[in-house]
Design an enzyme around this catalytic site. Structure first.
Site, short mmCIF file in Angstrom:
data_model
loop_
_atom_site.label_atom_id
_atom_site.label_comp_id
_atom_site.label_asym_id
_atom_site.label_seq_id
_atom_site.Cartn_x
_atom_site.Cartn_y
_atom_site.Cartn_z
CE LYS A 35 -3.56 2.48 2.46
NZ LYS A 35 -4.61 2.43 3.46
CE LYS A 90 -6.32 1.74 -0.32
NZ LYS A 90 -6.78 1.64 1.03
C1 PBG Z 1 -6.87 3.73 5.30
C2 PBG Z 1 -7.55 3.46 4.00
C3 PBG Z 1 -7.48 4.27 2.88
C4 PBG Z 1 -8.25 3.67 1.90
C5 PBG Z 1 -8.80 2.50 2.43
N1 PBG Z 1 -8.35 2.36 3.74
C6 PBG Z 1 -6.82 5.57 2.63
C7 PBG Z 1 -5.66 6.01 3.37
O1 PBG Z 1 -4.69 5.27 3.54
O2 PBG Z 1 -5.67 7.17 3.78
C8 PBG Z 1 -8.41 4.26 0.54
C9 PBG Z 1 -9.51 3.78 -0.29
C10 PBG Z 1 -9.77 4.61 -1.49
O3 PBG Z 1 -9.11 5.62 -1.76
O4 PBG Z 1 -10.71 4.24 -2.22
N2 PBG Z 1 -6.91 2.78 6.27
#
Ligand code: PBG
Length: 325
Positions: A196, A250
């Site tokens: 991520k 991600k």
């Molecule tokens: C954080 C989290 C994020 C997303 C899912 N869980 C964003 C972040 O790390 O700030 C992003 C999902 C999306 O952008 O569709 N736990």
């Protein structure tokens, strides 16, 4: 060599194109990401994500039935809670009667054959918008992991099928796996957000769950540097060793090289998250008439399959499922 070889021969008709097709998207590849809210009644639009709404529990039940009827295998739920319930430590994440446990039960009742995936991270619940607990300005890794274990157990107890830690703390997969085993949740799957990245593509999501205004600073001390590729191999190797059943990349489309690298290197299912900013870009261009929205949506989802993804978490799931229908 040309003219003996003419690659256009197999492209000339629909039947031959279908026959030589290497990859295909099916409804079985789709995980629907939904935002559930304890304030929406029954729905509330998300400005940066046209077509996406924060759902009340009753709207969630309807959505779950729709997903099941469309043959979508699973739903991933993300909570938006009333700001008054937030604190520094994200305590609401551990509330057994909180929004997420209620949402899990709502889905299971409405659509018993739909898989439920829950995010394990504190950001929807903290006043500062970070995924973990702060010690001064620093996210305290081990104190955060202790909380994430409890959060994952609360979700598993409520009936969640797959816990998906998206926090990027070190060591949390092993710690969560051990706790699940000890508490008898031996069949709860772990989908690790292993690769991520600290990305600008999460912007609309932070509006959707109400953490954008709250977030102080950025997440670069725990999420990966977008410059790095080799590091994702180390992350995934560790997470598999610690007991992850599946891993995730991600954001999605800008990181297809990472999806490919992981699916080539590891015999575990690799998922991609087509995140909020990717959704927003496609929708914005389509709304302006600059691209054909449905066509680009399907092409982007297919691209994940070509890169080796086992499936895709996407806000487009029901729309794509209908077109595949
Ligand atoms: C954080 C989290 C994020 C997303 C899912 N869980 C964003 C972040 O790390 O700030 C992003 C999902 C999306 O952008 O569709 N736990």
């Amino acid at each position: 060599m040309y003219p003996n070889t003419r690659l256009r021969r197999t492209r000339q008709a629909d039947w031959s194109r279908r026959l030589v097709r290497e990859n295909a998207l099916s409804v079985n590849d789709l995980i629907w990401s939904v935002v559930v809210s304890d304030t929406a009644d029954p729905i509330e639009p998300v400005a940066a994500m046209p077509g996406v709404e924060r759902l009340s529990l009753s709207a969630l039940a309807k959505a779950a039935k729709e997903a099941q009827d469309l043959g979508i295998p699973a739903m991933a739920i993300f909570p938006h809670i009333d700001p008054s319930k937030k604190d520094d430590e994200g305590s609401e994440a551990l509330n057994r009667d909180g929004l997420v446990p209620q949402a899990i039960k709502t889905i299971k009742e409405a659509a018993p054959n739909l898989g439920v995936i829950c995010d394990v991270a504190l950001d929807p619940f903290t006043t500062h918008g970070h995924d973990g607990i702060l010690d001064g300005d620093v996210i305290d890794n081990d104190a955060t992991v202790d909380r994430l274990i409890e959060q994952a157990l609360v979700q598993a107890e409520a009936g969640c099928d797959v816990v998906a830690p998206s926090d990027m703390m070190d060591g949390r997969i092993g710690a969560i796996r051990e706790a699940l085993e000890n508490e008898g949740h031996i069949n709860t799957m772990i989908l690790s957000y292993a690769a991520k990245y600290a990305s600008g593509f999460y912007g609309p999501y932070r509006e959707a769950i109400g953490s954008a205004a709250a977030l102080k600073g950025d997440k670069q001390t725990y999420q990966m540097d977008p410059s790095n590729r080799d590091e994702c191999l180390r992350e995934v190797e560790l997470d598999i060793g610690e007991g992850a059943d599946m891993v995730m990349v991600k954001p999605g489309l800008p990181y297809l090289d990472i999806v490919r690298a992981l699916s080539d290197a590891f015999p575990v299912p690799v998922y991609a998250f087509q995140v909020s900013g990717e959704y927003a870009m496609i929708e914005a261009a389509a709304a302006n008439g600059w691209i054909d929205g449905d066509r680009v949506m399907m092409e982007s989802l297919l691209a994940f399959k070509r890169a080796g993804a086992a499936g895709i978490i996407t806000y487009f799931a029901p729309r794509a499922a209908k077109l595949l229908g």
